[in-house]
Design a protein around this motif. Structure first.
Motif, PDB file in Angstrom:
ATOM      1  N   ALA A  84      -4.667   5.361  12.227  1.00  0.00           N
ATOM      2  CA  ALA A  84      -5.940   5.089  11.547  1.00  0.00           C
ATOM      3  C   ALA A  84      -5.698   4.539  10.141  1.00  0.00           C
ATOM      4  CB  ALA A  84      -6.791   6.357  11.486  1.00  0.00           C
ATOM      5  N   ASP A  85      -4.698   5.052   9.446  1.00  0.00           N
ATOM      6  CA  ASP A  85      -4.354   4.546   8.110  1.00  0.00           C
ATOM      7  C   ASP A  85      -3.848   3.109   8.203  1.00  0.00           C
ATOM      8  OD1 ASP A  85      -4.826   6.985   6.562  1.00  0.00           O
ATOM      9  OD2 ASP A  85      -3.088   7.777   7.651  1.00  0.00           O
ATOM     10  N   PHE A  86      -3.027   2.852   9.212  1.00  0.00           N
ATOM     11  CA  PHE A  86      -2.512   1.500   9.412  1.00  0.00           C
ATOM     12  C   PHE A  86      -3.652   0.530   9.731  1.00  0.00           C
ATOM     13  CE2 PHE A  86      -1.071  -1.890  12.195  1.00  0.00           C
ATOM     14  CZ  PHE A  86      -0.086  -2.469  11.413  1.00  0.00           C
ATOM     15  N   ASP A  87      -4.565   0.950  10.618  1.00  0.00           N
ATOM     16  CA  ASP A  87      -5.693   0.098  11.000  1.00  0.00           C
ATOM     17  C   ASP A  87      -6.581  -0.224   9.796  1.00  0.00           C
ATOM     18  OD1 ASP A  87      -4.837   0.019  13.627  1.00  0.00           O
ATOM     19  OD2 ASP A  87      -6.250   1.563  14.314  1.00  0.00           O
ATOM     20  N   GLU A  88      -6.807   0.757   8.931  1.00  0.00           N
ATOM     21  CA  GLU A  88      -7.616   0.535   7.724  1.00  0.00           C
ATOM     22  C   GLU A  88      -6.933  -0.480   6.798  1.00  0.00           C
ATOM     23  OE1 GLU A  88      -9.153   2.929   3.764  1.00  0.00           O
ATOM     24  OE2 GLU A  88      -8.464   4.084   5.485  1.00  0.00           O
ATOM     25  N   PHE A  89      -5.631  -0.348   6.632  1.00  0.00           N
ATOM     26  CA  PHE A  89      -4.870  -1.269   5.802  1.00  0.00           C
ATOM     27  C   PHE A  89      -4.933  -2.684   6.375  1.00  0.00           C
ATOM     28  CE2 PHE A  89      -0.421  -2.816   4.579  1.00  0.00           C
ATOM     29  CZ  PHE A  89      -0.808  -3.208   3.308  1.00  0.00           C
ATOM     30  N   GLU A  90      -4.736  -2.811   7.668  1.00  0.00           N
ATOM     31  CA  GLU A  90      -4.792  -4.111   8.330  1.00  0.00           C
ATOM     32  C   GLU A  90      -6.168  -4.757   8.151  1.00  0.00           C
ATOM     33  OE1 GLU A  90      -3.347  -5.902  12.548  1.00  0.00           O
ATOM     34  OE2 GLU A  90      -4.586  -4.096  12.646  1.00  0.00           O
ATOM     35  N   SER A  91      -7.208  -3.972   8.240  1.00  0.00           N
ATOM     36  CA  SER A  91      -8.568  -4.481   8.061  1.00  0.00           C
ATOM     37  C   SER A  91      -8.775  -5.013   6.641  1.00  0.00           C
ATOM     38  CB  SER A  91      -9.576  -3.369   8.363  1.00  0.00           C
ATOM     39  OG  SER A  91     -10.876  -3.799   8.113  1.00  0.00           O
ATOM     40  N   GLU A  95       0.859  -1.179   0.000  1.00  0.00           N
ATOM     41  CA  GLU A  95       0.000   0.000   0.000  1.00  0.00           C
ATOM     42  C   GLU A  95       0.894   1.227   0.000  1.00  0.00           C
ATOM     43  OE1 GLU A  95      -3.991   1.711   0.353  1.00  0.00           O
ATOM     44  OE2 GLU A  95      -3.281  -0.291  -0.143  1.00  0.00           O
ATOM     45  N   CYS A  96       0.636   2.152  -0.915  1.00  0.00           N
ATOM     46  CA  CYS A  96       1.451   3.352  -1.062  1.00  0.00           C
ATOM     47  C   CYS A  96       0.704   4.556  -0.506  1.00  0.00           C
ATOM     48  CB  CYS A  96       1.784   3.586  -2.530  1.00  0.00           C
ATOM     49  SG  CYS A  96       2.589   2.186  -3.318  1.00  0.00           S
ATOM     50  N   LYS A  97       1.346   5.312   0.369  1.00  0.00           N
ATOM     51  CA  LYS A  97       0.750   6.512   0.952  1.00  0.00           C
ATOM     52  C   LYS A  97       1.631   7.708   0.602  1.00  0.00           C
ATOM     53  CE  LYS A  97      -2.635   4.414   3.006  1.00  0.00           C
ATOM     54  NZ  LYS A  97      -3.962   4.504   2.422  1.00  0.00           N
ATOM     55  N   SER A  98       1.095   8.571  -0.252  1.00  0.00           N
ATOM     56  CA  SER A  98       1.839   9.748  -0.690  1.00  0.00           C
ATOM     57  C   SER A  98       1.197  10.992  -0.085  1.00  0.00           C
ATOM     58  CB  SER A  98       1.825   9.830  -2.225  1.00  0.00           C
ATOM     59  OG  SER A  98       2.545  10.946  -2.662  1.00  0.00           O
ATOM     60  N   TYR A  99       1.092  10.989   1.230  1.00  0.00           N
ATOM     61  CA  TYR A  99       0.481  12.114   1.934  1.00  0.00           C
ATOM     62  C   TYR A  99       1.504  13.221   2.145  1.00  0.00           C
ATOM     63  CZ  TYR A  99      -3.126   8.698   3.342  1.00  0.00           C
ATOM     64  OH  TYR A  99      -4.126   7.755   3.369  1.00  0.00           O
ATOM     65  N   GLY A 100       1.019  14.396   2.419  1.00  0.00           N
ATOM     66  CA  GLY A 100       1.887  15.507   2.792  1.00  0.00           C
ATOM     67  C   GLY A 100       2.178  15.496   4.279  1.00  0.00           C
ATOM     68  N   ARG A 101       1.796  14.408   4.935  1.00  0.00           N
ATOM     69  CA  ARG A 101       1.987  14.259   6.377  1.00  0.00           C
ATOM     70  C   ARG A 101       2.439  12.824   6.674  1.00  0.00           C
ATOM     71  NH1 ARG A 101      -2.035  10.917   7.749  1.00  0.00           N
ATOM     72  NH2 ARG A 101      -4.014  11.016   6.654  1.00  0.00           N
ATOM     73  N   LYS A 102       2.787  12.591   7.910  1.00  0.00           N
ATOM     74  CA  LYS A 102       3.133  11.237   8.318  1.00  0.00           C
ATOM     75  C   LYS A 102       1.877  10.377   8.368  1.00  0.00           C
ATOM     76  CE  LYS A 102       7.258  12.420  10.906  1.00  0.00           C
ATOM     77  NZ  LYS A 102       7.969  12.324  12.178  1.00  0.00           N
ATOM     78  N   VAL A 103       2.033   9.097   8.117  1.00  0.00           N
ATOM     79  CA  VAL A 103       0.923   8.146   8.179  1.00  0.00           C
ATOM     80  C   VAL A 103       0.607   7.888   9.647  1.00  0.00           C
ATOM     81  CG1 VAL A 103       0.228   5.773   7.658  1.00  0.00           C
ATOM     82  CG2 VAL A 103       1.503   7.104   5.962  1.00  0.00           C
ATOM     83  N   ASP A 104      -0.681   7.943  10.002  1.00  0.00           N
ATOM     84  CA  ASP A 104      -1.046   7.718  11.396  1.00  0.00           C
ATOM     85  C   ASP A 104      -1.679   6.344  11.603  1.00  0.00           C
ATOM     86  OD1 ASP A 104      -3.782   7.894  10.703  1.00  0.00           O
ATOM     87  OD2 ASP A 104      -3.856  10.024  11.172  1.00  0.00           O
ATOM     88  N   ILE A 134       2.796  -4.516   3.295  1.00  0.00           N
ATOM     89  CA  ILE A 134       3.893  -3.554   3.375  1.00  0.00           C
ATOM     90  C   ILE A 134       3.288  -2.183   3.127  1.00  0.00           C
ATOM     91  CG2 ILE A 134       6.060  -2.748   2.356  1.00  0.00           C
ATOM     92  CD1 ILE A 134       6.539  -5.660   1.412  1.00  0.00           C
ATOM     93  N   LEU A 135       3.485  -1.266   4.055  1.00  0.00           N
ATOM     94  CA  LEU A 135       2.972   0.091   3.928  1.00  0.00           C
ATOM     95  C   LEU A 135       4.149   1.004   3.616  1.00  0.00           C
ATOM     96  CD1 LEU A 135       0.294   1.631   4.237  1.00  0.00           C
ATOM     97  CD2 LEU A 135       0.814   1.889   6.651  1.00  0.00           C
ATOM     98  N   ASN A 137       4.218   9.029  15.632  1.00  0.00           N
ATOM     99  CA  ASN A 137       4.457   8.285  16.875  1.00  0.00           C
ATOM    100  C   ASN A 137       3.118   7.897  17.470  1.00  0.00           C
ATOM    101  OD1 ASN A 137       7.226   8.590  16.710  1.00  0.00           O
ATOM    102  ND2 ASN A 137       7.215  10.518  17.830  1.00  0.00           N
ATOM    103  N   HIS A 138       3.000   6.655  17.898  1.00  0.00           N
ATOM    104  CA  HIS A 138       1.750   6.156  18.456  1.00  0.00           C
ATOM    105  C   HIS A 138       1.972   5.768  19.906  1.00  0.00           C
ATOM    106  CE1 HIS A 138       0.431   6.137  14.347  1.00  0.00           C
ATOM    107  NE2 HIS A 138       1.396   5.301  14.022  1.00  0.00           N
ATOM    108  N   GLN A 139       1.058   6.118  20.733  1.00  0.00           N
ATOM    109  CA  GLN A 139       1.141   5.779  22.164  1.00  0.00           C
ATOM    110  C   GLN A 139       0.203   4.661  22.488  1.00  0.00           C
ATOM    111  OE1 GLN A 139       3.473   7.057  24.109  1.00  0.00           O
ATOM    112  NE2 GLN A 139       4.214   8.367  22.496  1.00  0.00           N
TER     113      GLN A 139
END
Length: 118
Positions: free
Chosen positions: A87-94, A76-85, A107-108, A116-118
């Motif tokens: 929620a994006d990872f959870d959607e991909f995993e789903s 999965e390719c993410k070309s955002y203007g920000r860091k991937v958070d 592979i993301l 950074n995730h807490q």
């Protein structure tokens, strides 16, 4: 260039990179002789719908007569203007789990990194 065009350009770059590695047989999870790479291929889910992934690498079992893949790598390719958070990872995993509970790995790839995730 709009965001869709930027995203497609990034996908092309990632596809070319993984294609090159596969062609040189440098992917330890996907032997060149038994693997194929695809862009925007759709895969069935447990429901009647299909999910399209940016890039996939299908690997086939050479000892089986089954023509279906035996393992699937989803990129999965993410070309955002920000860091991937997260929620994006959870959607991909789903999405991965909807295709299969086994033999699917993800592979993301991002241009900006991950938050950074807490």
């Amino acid at each position: 260039m709009n965001t869709t065009a930027k995203g497609l350009k990034f996908e092309d770059k990632v596809f070319d990179y993984f294609s090159s590695l596969l062609k040189k047989d440098e992917l330890n999870f996907a032997p060149k002789k038994y693997s194929k790479i695809f862009k925007h291929k759709k895969y069935p889910t447990d429901t009647s719908r299909k999910i399209e992934f940016d890039i996939t690498i299908e690997t086939y079992n050479p000892l089986s007569d089954d023509k279906n893949w035996s393992s699937l790598i989803v990129i999965e390719c993410k070309s955002y203007g920000r860091k991937v958070d997260i929620a994006d990872f959870d959607e991909f995993e789903s999405k991965l789990k909807n295709v299969s509970n086994s033999a699917v790995k993800g592979i993301l790839v991002t241009q900006k990194g991950f938050s950074n995730h807490q």
